[in-house]
Design a protein around this motif. Sequence first.
Motif, PDB file in Angstrom:
ATOM      1  N   LEU A   1       1.866  -2.825  16.849  1.00  0.00           N
ATOM      2  CA  LEU A   1       0.566  -2.324  16.891  1.00  0.00           C
ATOM      3  C   LEU A   1      -0.043  -1.903  15.680  1.00  0.00           C
ATOM      4  O   LEU A   1       0.348  -1.634  14.535  1.00  0.00           O
ATOM      5  CB  LEU A   1       0.708  -0.786  17.642  1.00  0.00           C
ATOM      6  CG  LEU A   1       1.383  -0.940  18.885  1.00  0.00           C
ATOM      7  CD1 LEU A   1       1.326   0.391  19.818  1.00  0.00           C
ATOM      8  CD2 LEU A   1       0.186  -1.782  19.906  1.00  0.00           C
ATOM      9  N   PRO A   2      -1.473  -2.077  15.304  1.00  0.00           N
ATOM     10  CA  PRO A   2      -2.264  -2.490  16.481  1.00  0.00           C
ATOM     11  C   PRO A   2      -2.603  -4.060  16.995  1.00  0.00           C
ATOM     12  O   PRO A   2      -3.370  -4.448  17.629  1.00  0.00           O
ATOM     13  CB  PRO A   2      -3.522  -1.971  16.098  1.00  0.00           C
ATOM     14  CG  PRO A   2      -3.662  -2.244  14.492  1.00  0.00           C
ATOM     15  CD  PRO A   2      -2.177  -1.947  14.392  1.00  0.00           C
TER      16      PRO A   2
ATOM     17  N   LEU B   1       5.588  -2.569   5.367  1.00  0.00           N
ATOM     18  CA  LEU B   1       5.445  -3.930   5.554  1.00  0.00           C
ATOM     19  C   LEU B   1       4.916  -4.302   7.081  1.00  0.00           C
ATOM     20  O   LEU B   1       4.041  -4.969   7.315  1.00  0.00           O
ATOM     21  CB  LEU B   1       6.397  -4.845   5.096  1.00  0.00           C
ATOM     22  CG  LEU B   1       6.260  -6.544   5.196  1.00  0.00           C
ATOM     23  CD1 LEU B   1       5.082  -6.795   4.374  1.00  0.00           C
ATOM     24  CD2 LEU B   1       7.369  -7.211   4.618  1.00  0.00           C
ATOM     25  N   LYS B   2       5.584  -3.928   8.024  1.00  0.00           N
ATOM     26  CA  LYS B   2       5.395  -4.081   9.258  1.00  0.00           C
ATOM     27  C   LYS B   2       4.044  -3.346   9.730  1.00  0.00           C
ATOM     28  O   LYS B   2       3.375  -4.113  10.514  1.00  0.00           O
ATOM     29  CB  LYS B   2       6.561  -3.121  10.151  1.00  0.00           C
ATOM     30  CG  LYS B   2       6.630  -3.493  11.762  1.00  0.00           C
ATOM     31  CD  LYS B   2       7.433  -2.659  12.236  1.00  0.00           C
ATOM     32  CE  LYS B   2       8.790  -3.259  12.173  1.00  0.00           C
ATOM     33  NZ  LYS B   2       9.727  -2.482  12.977  1.00  0.00           N
ATOM     34  N   ALA B   3       3.837  -2.080   9.208  1.00  0.00           N
ATOM     35  CA  ALA B   3       2.440  -1.415   9.366  1.00  0.00           C
ATOM     36  C   ALA B   3       1.268  -2.495   8.798  1.00  0.00           C
ATOM     37  O   ALA B   3       0.352  -2.653   9.631  1.00  0.00           O
ATOM     38  CB  ALA B   3       2.266  -0.241   8.923  1.00  0.00           C
ATOM     39  N   TYR B   4       1.628  -3.058   7.651  1.00  0.00           N
ATOM     40  CA  TYR B   4       0.555  -3.717   6.996  1.00  0.00           C
ATOM     41  C   TYR B   4       0.364  -5.188   7.735  1.00  0.00           C
ATOM     42  O   TYR B   4      -0.844  -5.748   8.035  1.00  0.00           O
ATOM     43  CB  TYR B   4       1.181  -4.367   5.433  1.00  0.00           C
ATOM     44  CG  TYR B   4       0.180  -4.956   4.772  1.00  0.00           C
ATOM     45  CD1 TYR B   4      -1.128  -4.412   4.425  1.00  0.00           C
ATOM     46  CD2 TYR B   4       0.517  -6.129   4.220  1.00  0.00           C
ATOM     47  CE1 TYR B   4      -2.105  -4.973   3.782  1.00  0.00           C
ATOM     48  CE2 TYR B   4      -0.356  -6.842   3.232  1.00  0.00           C
ATOM     49  CZ  TYR B   4      -1.708  -6.265   3.164  1.00  0.00           C
ATOM     50  OH  TYR B   4      -2.841  -6.854   2.304  1.00  0.00           O
TER      51      TYR B   4
ATOM     52  N   LEU C   1      -3.260  -6.265   9.501  1.00  0.00           N
ATOM     53  CA  LEU C   1      -3.889  -7.533   9.216  1.00  0.00           C
ATOM     54  C   LEU C   1      -4.147  -8.371  10.496  1.00  0.00           C
ATOM     55  O   LEU C   1      -5.143  -9.210  10.245  1.00  0.00           O
ATOM     56  CB  LEU C   1      -3.050  -8.415   8.030  1.00  0.00           C
ATOM     57  CG  LEU C   1      -2.866  -8.157   6.839  1.00  0.00           C
ATOM     58  CD1 LEU C   1      -1.580  -8.954   5.968  1.00  0.00           C
ATOM     59  CD2 LEU C   1      -4.258  -7.911   5.971  1.00  0.00           C
ATOM     60  N   LEU C   2      -3.456  -8.154  11.312  1.00  0.00           N
ATOM     61  CA  LEU C   2      -3.590  -9.007  12.805  1.00  0.00           C
ATOM     62  C   LEU C   2      -3.980  -8.189  13.936  1.00  0.00           C
ATOM     63  O   LEU C   2      -3.928  -8.571  15.076  1.00  0.00           O
ATOM     64  CB  LEU C   2      -2.231  -9.712  13.033  1.00  0.00           C
ATOM     65  CG  LEU C   2      -1.776 -10.608  12.021  1.00  0.00           C
ATOM     66  CD1 LEU C   2      -0.161 -11.316  12.588  1.00  0.00           C
ATOM     67  CD2 LEU C   2      -2.712 -11.882  11.968  1.00  0.00           C
ATOM     68  N   ALA C   3      -4.554  -6.995  13.626  1.00  0.00           N
ATOM     69  CA  ALA C   3      -5.112  -6.306  14.537  1.00  0.00           C
ATOM     70  C   ALA C   3      -6.048  -7.102  15.452  1.00  0.00           C
ATOM     71  O   ALA C   3      -6.854  -7.832  15.056  1.00  0.00           O
ATOM     72  CB  ALA C   3      -5.961  -5.136  14.182  1.00  0.00           C
ATOM     73  N   SER C   4      -5.724  -7.191  16.725  1.00  0.00           N
ATOM     74  CA  SER C   4      -6.199  -8.085  17.623  1.00  0.00           C
ATOM     75  C   SER C   4      -7.628  -7.557  18.638  1.00  0.00           C
ATOM     76  O   SER C   4      -8.051  -8.003  19.439  1.00  0.00           O
ATOM     77  CB  SER C   4      -5.503  -8.715  18.457  1.00  0.00           C
ATOM     78  OG  SER C   4      -4.921  -7.668  19.237  1.00  0.00           O
ATOM     79  N   ASP C   5      -8.441  -6.407  18.141  1.00  0.00           N
ATOM     80  CA  ASP C   5      -9.319  -5.655  18.831  1.00  0.00           C
ATOM     81  C   ASP C   5     -10.408  -6.707  18.977  1.00  0.00           C
ATOM     82  O   ASP C   5     -11.237  -6.643  19.939  1.00  0.00           O
ATOM     83  CB  ASP C   5      -9.753  -4.537  18.042  1.00  0.00           C
ATOM     84  CG  ASP C   5      -8.704  -3.420  17.971  1.00  0.00           C
ATOM     85  OD1 ASP C   5      -7.814  -3.618  18.894  1.00  0.00           O
ATOM     86  OD2 ASP C   5      -8.728  -2.341  17.318  1.00  0.00           O
ATOM     87  N   THR C   6     -10.801  -7.774  17.996  1.00  0.00           N
ATOM     88  CA  THR C   6     -11.813  -8.494  18.090  1.00  0.00           C
ATOM     89  C   THR C   6     -11.425  -9.842  18.672  1.00  0.00           C
ATOM     90  O   THR C   6     -12.211 -10.910  18.770  1.00  0.00           O
ATOM     91  CB  THR C   6     -12.492  -8.614  16.698  1.00  0.00           C
ATOM     92  OG1 THR C   6     -11.595  -9.197  15.830  1.00  0.00           O
ATOM     93  CG2 THR C   6     -12.901  -7.437  16.294  1.00  0.00           C
ATOM     94  N   GLN C   7     -10.187  -9.906  19.058  1.00  0.00           N
ATOM     95  CA  GLN C   7      -9.704 -11.447  19.840  1.00  0.00           C
ATOM     96  C   GLN C   7     -10.564 -11.823  21.067  1.00  0.00           C
ATOM     97  O   GLN C   7     -10.739 -10.855  21.938  1.00  0.00           O
ATOM     98  CB  GLN C   7      -8.125 -11.009  20.037  1.00  0.00           C
ATOM     99  CG  GLN C   7      -7.672 -12.582  20.589  1.00  0.00           C
ATOM    100  CD  GLN C   7      -7.416 -13.562  19.598  1.00  0.00           C
ATOM    101  OE1 GLN C   7      -7.770 -13.325  18.519  1.00  0.00           O
ATOM    102  NE2 GLN C   7      -6.847 -14.694  19.997  1.00  0.00           N
ATOM    103  N   PRO C   8     -11.181 -12.703  20.946  1.00  0.00           N
ATOM    104  CA  PRO C   8     -12.011 -13.357  21.971  1.00  0.00           C
ATOM    105  C   PRO C   8     -11.217 -13.463  23.407  1.00  0.00           C
ATOM    106  O   PRO C   8      -9.935 -13.694  23.226  1.00  0.00           O
ATOM    107  CB  PRO C   8     -12.703 -14.311  21.850  1.00  0.00           C
ATOM    108  CG  PRO C   8     -11.793 -15.105  20.624  1.00  0.00           C
ATOM    109  CD  PRO C   8     -11.336 -13.725  19.784  1.00  0.00           C
TER     110      PRO C   8
END
Length: 404
Positions: free
Chosen positions: A55-56, A164-167, A171-178
Amino acid sequence: MQSVPKSERKRVTFLGRTNVGKSSLINALLNQKVSIVSELPGTTTDPTEKAIEILPAGPLLFTDTAGIDDISPLSNERIKRTKEIVEKTDLAVFVFSYPFTNLEETYSKIEKPYLDRVKELGIPYIFVVNKCDISDELPALLVKEANDRLKIVSSKNMTNIEELKAYIGFLLASDTQPKILEGIVSREDIFVLVTPVHPAYPKGRLKPLQVQVIREILNCNAIAIETKPETLPSILKSITKKPKLIITDATTLNDVSDIVPQDIPLTTFSMLFARYKGDLSIFKRGAEKLKSIVNGSKIAIIESCTHHRQEGDMAKELLPQFIKQITNKEFEYIYISGTNFDFEKLSGVSYALHCGGCMLTKTEMINRLKFLNQKNIEVLNYGMLMAIKDGLLERTLKPLVETR
């Protein structure tokens, strides 16, 4: 989490020389032994994958790769596989470790070509220095090349592993993923899904893209009504609320369009995925160029899945028939299938047809389209070709274009 398909996971690819600790790093991040580790160089020979949720960002796919400096008898094939994985990735993690022997002299030949390709594709990347339990040395070259994307860890002592896992998750937070139905679906909307039962489809199963559409409709608290073409008229008579959209299999588009009133939006599963996974503007340009393909040209028909071909197969039999029907020309065809895209097979190709890409991530599909564009190869989605054949391209594009 394990049931999320690969095509809906973002891929994190770990790249580096042999014995820098890529496998150990992945094991540490997963907190389990997934990849075999050894002091012997070249332990990892083929890409290995492991599903994880951070997450996230949500569901991810960690991919371990062979050393990019591999000089074994199978090195060319292994490096080729690694390059194929890079084309699919959403985050590239370049792993380094102590000691940094000859790094300044060899970096431009080993790591830099991969970094250049990652930058060319617009893929986010980070540098990770492993084995900080051995030394705190940090070469100026890595600081410069990482461009503020440098993390220092020890997979042995678990130093900075959680950070590192949190980073990676950040970086790949997908809230804006279509989403597949982005801009289309609202709560309690009615969607009618027309899915013919074709002999070539496995019994007891729907196509992956059909299942994904149904799930998204349900996730949005909307209503999915599943039917076959022959029962569609009774369905339309029985519901009192006008459907938000009717989605049909491309093979039955012509028959379904005769049943569906003009004031009800209509499209196909394949075109919906062309919008979701690909780029409608590129496909629309391919549609405009279709009739101008020179007679005798080589056309590539590209599928993201592999299956046993049966009589009436879409790619092998029907698509060439449709192209001839539209253009009244003869062409040479080559067929490419699977998630590993063999770019070398496209030599001499001037036009391509691509499936909806339900087995691919959005990154994979976009990178395929970028490559085809670089080679001046126009490309068209299967569903759009069939809509052209039926004279229904404008009608089926309308509900997709208006919501973008």
